[in-house]
Write an enzyme that holds these catalytic residues in place. Structure first.
Site, PDB file in Angstrom:
ATOM      1  N   LYS A 181       0.924  -1.229   0.167  1.00  0.00           N
ATOM      2  CA  LYS A 181      -0.031  -0.044  -0.081  1.00  0.00           C
ATOM      3  C   LYS A 181       0.875   1.273  -0.048  1.00  0.00           C
ATOM      4  O   LYS A 181       1.495   1.432   0.968  1.00  0.00           O
ATOM      5  CB  LYS A 181      -0.997  -0.079   1.137  1.00  0.00           C
ATOM      6  CG  LYS A 181      -1.988   1.289   1.294  1.00  0.00           C
ATOM      7  CD  LYS A 181      -1.453   2.159   2.459  1.00  0.00           C
ATOM      8  CE  LYS A 181      -2.072   3.441   2.521  1.00  0.00           C
ATOM      9  NZ  LYS A 181      -1.974   4.482   1.352  1.00  0.00           N
ATOM     10  N   GLU A 256       9.984   2.529  10.403  1.00  0.00           N
ATOM     11  CA  GLU A 256      11.187   3.704  10.189  1.00  0.00           C
ATOM     12  C   GLU A 256      10.564   4.969  10.304  1.00  0.00           C
ATOM     13  O   GLU A 256       9.649   5.375   9.389  1.00  0.00           O
ATOM     14  CB  GLU A 256      11.663   3.573   8.686  1.00  0.00           C
ATOM     15  CG  GLU A 256      12.497   2.131   8.399  1.00  0.00           C
ATOM     16  CD  GLU A 256      13.958   2.346   8.715  1.00  0.00           C
ATOM     17  OE1 GLU A 256      14.709   3.146   9.239  1.00  0.00           O
ATOM     18  OE2 GLU A 256      14.510   1.159   8.471  1.00  0.00           O
ATOM     19  N   CYS A 290      13.584  12.285   5.952  1.00  0.00           N
ATOM     20  CA  CYS A 290      13.700  11.604   7.378  1.00  0.00           C
ATOM     21  C   CYS A 290      15.024  12.233   7.823  1.00  0.00           C
ATOM     22  O   CYS A 290      15.147  12.671   8.938  1.00  0.00           O
ATOM     23  CB  CYS A 290      13.535  10.511   7.531  1.00  0.00           C
ATOM     24  SG  CYS A 290      14.516   9.393   6.565  1.00  0.00           S
ATOM     25  N   GLU A 390       9.493  17.664  13.953  1.00  0.00           N
ATOM     26  CA  GLU A 390       9.786  17.596  12.491  1.00  0.00           C
ATOM     27  C   GLU A 390       9.133  18.779  11.945  1.00  0.00           C
ATOM     28  O   GLU A 390       7.823  18.259  11.840  1.00  0.00           O
ATOM     29  CB  GLU A 390       9.745  16.107  12.137  1.00  0.00           C
ATOM     30  CG  GLU A 390      10.103  15.619  10.814  1.00  0.00           C
ATOM     31  CD  GLU A 390       9.840  14.445  10.347  1.00  0.00           C
ATOM     32  OE1 GLU A 390       8.744  13.955  10.475  1.00  0.00           O
ATOM     33  OE2 GLU A 390      10.668  13.987   9.704  1.00  0.00           O
TER      34      GLU A 390
HETATM   35  P1  NAP Z   1       2.646   9.316   6.856  1.00  0.00           P
HETATM   36  O1  NAP Z   1       1.564  10.308   6.784  1.00  0.00           O
HETATM   37  O2  NAP Z   1       2.538   8.522   8.113  1.00  0.00           O
HETATM   38  O3  NAP Z   1       2.150   8.047   5.938  1.00  0.00           O
HETATM   39  C1  NAP Z   1       3.000   6.961   5.458  1.00  0.00           C
HETATM   40  C2  NAP Z   1       2.174   5.799   5.020  1.00  0.00           C
HETATM   41  O4  NAP Z   1       1.116   5.449   5.922  1.00  0.00           O
HETATM   42  C3  NAP Z   1       1.238   6.217   4.089  1.00  0.00           C
HETATM   43  O5  NAP Z   1       1.146   5.268   2.785  1.00  0.00           O
HETATM   44  C4  NAP Z   1      -0.005   6.494   4.675  1.00  0.00           C
HETATM   45  O6  NAP Z   1      -1.349   6.480   3.434  1.00  0.00           O
HETATM   46  C5  NAP Z   1      -0.321   5.370   5.716  1.00  0.00           C
HETATM   47  N1  NAP Z   1      -1.100   5.610   6.578  1.00  0.00           N
HETATM   48  C6  NAP Z   1      -1.833   6.956   6.965  1.00  0.00           C
HETATM   49  N2  NAP Z   1      -2.490   6.465   8.114  1.00  0.00           N
HETATM   50  C7  NAP Z   1      -2.612   5.293   8.270  1.00  0.00           C
HETATM   51  C8  NAP Z   1      -2.924   4.451   9.063  1.00  0.00           C
HETATM   52  N3  NAP Z   1      -3.813   4.766  10.029  1.00  0.00           N
HETATM   53  N4  NAP Z   1      -2.799   2.997   9.018  1.00  0.00           N
HETATM   54  C9  NAP Z   1      -1.836   2.565   8.109  1.00  0.00           C
HETATM   55  N5  NAP Z   1      -1.160   3.128   7.642  1.00  0.00           N
HETATM   56  C10 NAP Z   1      -1.474   4.531   7.118  1.00  0.00           C
HETATM   57  O7  NAP Z   1       3.881   9.630   6.405  1.00  0.00           O
HETATM   58  P2  NAP Z   1       4.230  10.496   5.154  1.00  0.00           P
HETATM   59  O8  NAP Z   1       3.912  11.894   5.188  1.00  0.00           O
HETATM   60  O9  NAP Z   1       3.731   9.687   3.845  1.00  0.00           O
HETATM   61  O10 NAP Z   1       5.984  10.609   5.105  1.00  0.00           O
HETATM   62  C11 NAP Z   1       6.632  11.404   5.770  1.00  0.00           C
HETATM   63  C12 NAP Z   1       7.294  10.962   6.855  1.00  0.00           C
HETATM   64  O11 NAP Z   1       8.007   9.626   6.734  1.00  0.00           O
HETATM   65  C13 NAP Z   1       8.106  11.717   7.671  1.00  0.00           C
HETATM   66  O12 NAP Z   1       8.008  11.909   9.267  1.00  0.00           O
HETATM   67  C14 NAP Z   1       9.408  11.060   7.572  1.00  0.00           C
HETATM   68  O13 NAP Z   1      10.534  11.483   8.428  1.00  0.00           O
HETATM   69  C15 NAP Z   1       9.279   9.588   7.664  1.00  0.00           C
HETATM   70  N6  NAP Z   1      10.226   8.799   6.811  1.00  0.00           N
HETATM   71  C16 NAP Z   1      11.121   8.148   7.727  1.00  0.00           C
HETATM   72  C17 NAP Z   1      12.011   7.372   7.007  1.00  0.00           C
HETATM   73  C18 NAP Z   1      12.897   6.523   7.663  1.00  0.00           C
HETATM   74  O14 NAP Z   1      13.568   5.755   7.183  1.00  0.00           O
HETATM   75  N7  NAP Z   1      13.282   6.813   8.874  1.00  0.00           N
HETATM   76  C19 NAP Z   1      12.222   7.525   5.435  1.00  0.00           C
HETATM   77  C20 NAP Z   1      11.321   8.219   4.856  1.00  0.00           C
HETATM   78  C21 NAP Z   1      10.400   8.997   5.252  1.00  0.00           C
HETATM   79  P3  NAP Z   1      -1.544   7.725   3.049  1.00  0.00           P
HETATM   80  O15 NAP Z   1      -0.795   8.270   2.269  1.00  0.00           O
HETATM   81  O16 NAP Z   1      -3.133   7.239   2.284  1.00  0.00           O
HETATM   82  O17 NAP Z   1      -2.484   8.590   4.115  1.00  0.00           O
END
Ligand code: NAP
Length: 439
Positions: A181, A256, A290, A390
């Site tokens: 997903k 992550e 990130c 962040e």
């Molecule tokens: P996000 O809003 O948490 O979304 C990540 C994924 O989770 C998306 O596919 C999202 O789907 C899904 N999701 C949302 N609500 C969910 C739920 N209740 N249950 C299961 N899945 C759910 O994060 P993002 O804005 O896409 O990404 C940015 C974040 O990722 C930042 O905080 C960044 O630091 C972090 N990141 C971390 C790393 C690492 O390696 N540590 C690498 C890259 C990014 P939808 O898009 O449909 O909402």
């Protein structure tokens, strides 16, 4: 450009080797964040019923895939890497169009996917277990690697090809099947990847793609008793939610999450080198990494010359469509992200001194995208909100300190500690930092 004149293409889920519509009969749009008049496509608004079908397909394919010898599984990964390499430029351009990162970075993102596919292809011949001497007579003791079953893969938009590959390639080579997903901001990148996976020869049902909202598709994956392992990359808030739900079911879980990363610049640093590193780290991918440096912890004795360099260089960055080779900084991912960054800038005005930027960039064609000026605050305290939370945008908080001891304390005063770095010419200090920094 004008609003997309021709009807944008509609894309589908990929379940059991077939491209199919959602049971919801609803779609959502993906738009180019550099120019929101450009509609990339329409994508299926997935449901729990779609997830159930994808899990069923993955379970059905499981025994066949598990019995496929690991080196043979590896060969399919290798074929996938070759295809990705052949299509690298097309994939990179599609990525920039859908999520905005500049084309050089998009090429790097695709390359990371290629690299992990090659690495994991080799793992098919290296999947060692252990043999250990038993303390009992006439006993043989050994361990082998076994697949868990169906892996739920949930990914963010900021590395829309690298991260899915980092998750899926290890899962697949070890004999698991996958329900994937992707972020709702990058469904096209995910679709292109899965198209290439199908072409590479992954058998039907081994890889399944379901697009749609996190709250619906993501929850259905996390809650399913038939998914034994979840690999998630995204925000800490979503990660906590997933950890609680998956924990209640005793699932294996890999998370992550977010970061608030610090760069320490000491009095003896090479300031030109530090400036290069900070600029790339803070404003590359528009600060949406990130590991983006969003805090610079600097010795007061070099604060003024460092700020001077940072301001000059950041002011010269070119904002625009990432497909133009001259663009340094692309747009933010969506309107919500621009609002979030703007609200942190309001907080920053209270907490520090605005040195540069601080607003949306709307000149000329930029008005059609989610552009934000590279922004620098100085005089920020280590515990201030913009020093702690962040922001995930092009906003840099400069925190002045005195000497290594204060710098180390400031660096460690965060609940994130994902990545950190130090600029010093003293090798002993560099090694102390490796010991002391909680990263
Ligand atoms: P996000 O809003 O948490 O979304 C990540 C994924 O989770 C998306 O596919 C999202 O789907 C899904 N999701 C949302 N609500 C969910 C739920 N209740 N249950 C299961 N899945 C759910 O994060 P993002 O804005 O896409 O990404 C940015 C974040 O990722 C930042 O905080 C960044 O630091 C972090 N990141 C971390 C790393 C690492 O390696 N540590 C690498 C890259 C990014 P939808 O898009 O449909 O909402």
């Amino acid at each position: 450009m004008t609003e997309t004149a021709v009807e944008p293409p509609t894309f589908h889920h990929f379940i059991a080797g077939e491209w199919c519509p959602s049971t919801s009969a609803r779609t959502f749009e993906s738009r180019n964040p550099a120019d929101t008049r450009d509609v990339v496509g329409r994508f299926q608004q997935g449901t729990a019923a779609d997830v159930a079908m994808a899990i069923k397909a993955a379970e059905t394919a499981g025994p066949m895939w598990r019995r496929t010898p690991a080196p043979k599984r590896g060969e399919i990964l290798y074929a996938f890497a070759e295809l990705m390499a052949r299509h690298k430029e097309r994939l990179a351009r599609a990525m920039t169009r859908e999520m905005g990162k500049v084309i050089a970075e998009a090429r790097g993102d695709v390359q990371e996917g290629i690299d992990i596919a090659y690495l994991m292809a080799g793992e098919g011949r290296r999947m060692f277990g252990d043999t250990v001497p038993s303390e009992l007579p006439d006993k043989w003791a050994m361990s082998i690697r076994q697949p868990i079953g169906v892996a739920g893969i949930i990914t963010p938009w900021n590395f829309p090809m690298a991260i899915p590959c980092w998750k899926m390639m290890p899962a697949l080579v070890t004999g698991n099947t996958v329900v994937f997903k992707p972020s709702s901001d990058t469904p096209h990148c995910a679709t292109l990847l899965v198209e290439i996976m199908a072409e590479a020869g992954f058998p039907p049902g081994v890889v399944n793609l379901v697009t749609g909202a996190g709250a619906e598709v993501g929850d259905a994956i996390v809650d399913s008793p038939d998914i034994g392992v979840i690999s998630f990359t995204g925000s800490s808030a979503t990660g906590k939610r997933i950890a609680a739900r998956a924990g209640a079911k005793l699932k294996r879980l890999s998370l992550e999450l977010g970061g608030k990363n610090g760069v320490v610049v000491l009095a003896d640093a090479d300031l030109d080198l530090a400036t290069d590193g900070i600029l790339w780290s803070a404003f590359g991918t528009t600060g949406q990494r990130c590991t983006a440096a969003s805090r610079v912890i600097v010795d007061r004795t070099v604060l003024a010359p460092l700020l001077d360099r940072l301001e000059r260089r950041a002011r010269a960055l070119t904002l625009g469509d990432g497909l133009a080779e001259t663009t340094d900084v692309g747009p933010l991912i969506n309107a919500g992200a621009a609002d979030k960054v703007a609200s942190y800038v309001d907080v920053g005005r209270e907490e520090g001194e605005l040195i540069l930027g601080g607003g949306r960039a709307t000149d000329g064609d930029l008005a059609h995208g989610h552009f934000f000026q590279p922004t620098i605050f100085s005089g920020v305290g280590a515990m201030d909100r913009i020093g702690q939370e962040e922001i995930f945008g092009p906003v840099l908080a400069v925190i002045p300190v005195e000497g290594y001891g204060e710098a180390m304390l400031a660096l460690n005063q965060t609940r994130y500690g994902l990545s950190s770095s130090i600029f010093t010419r003293d090798v002993n200090t560099a090694f102390r930092a490796m010991r002391d920094f909680e990263t």
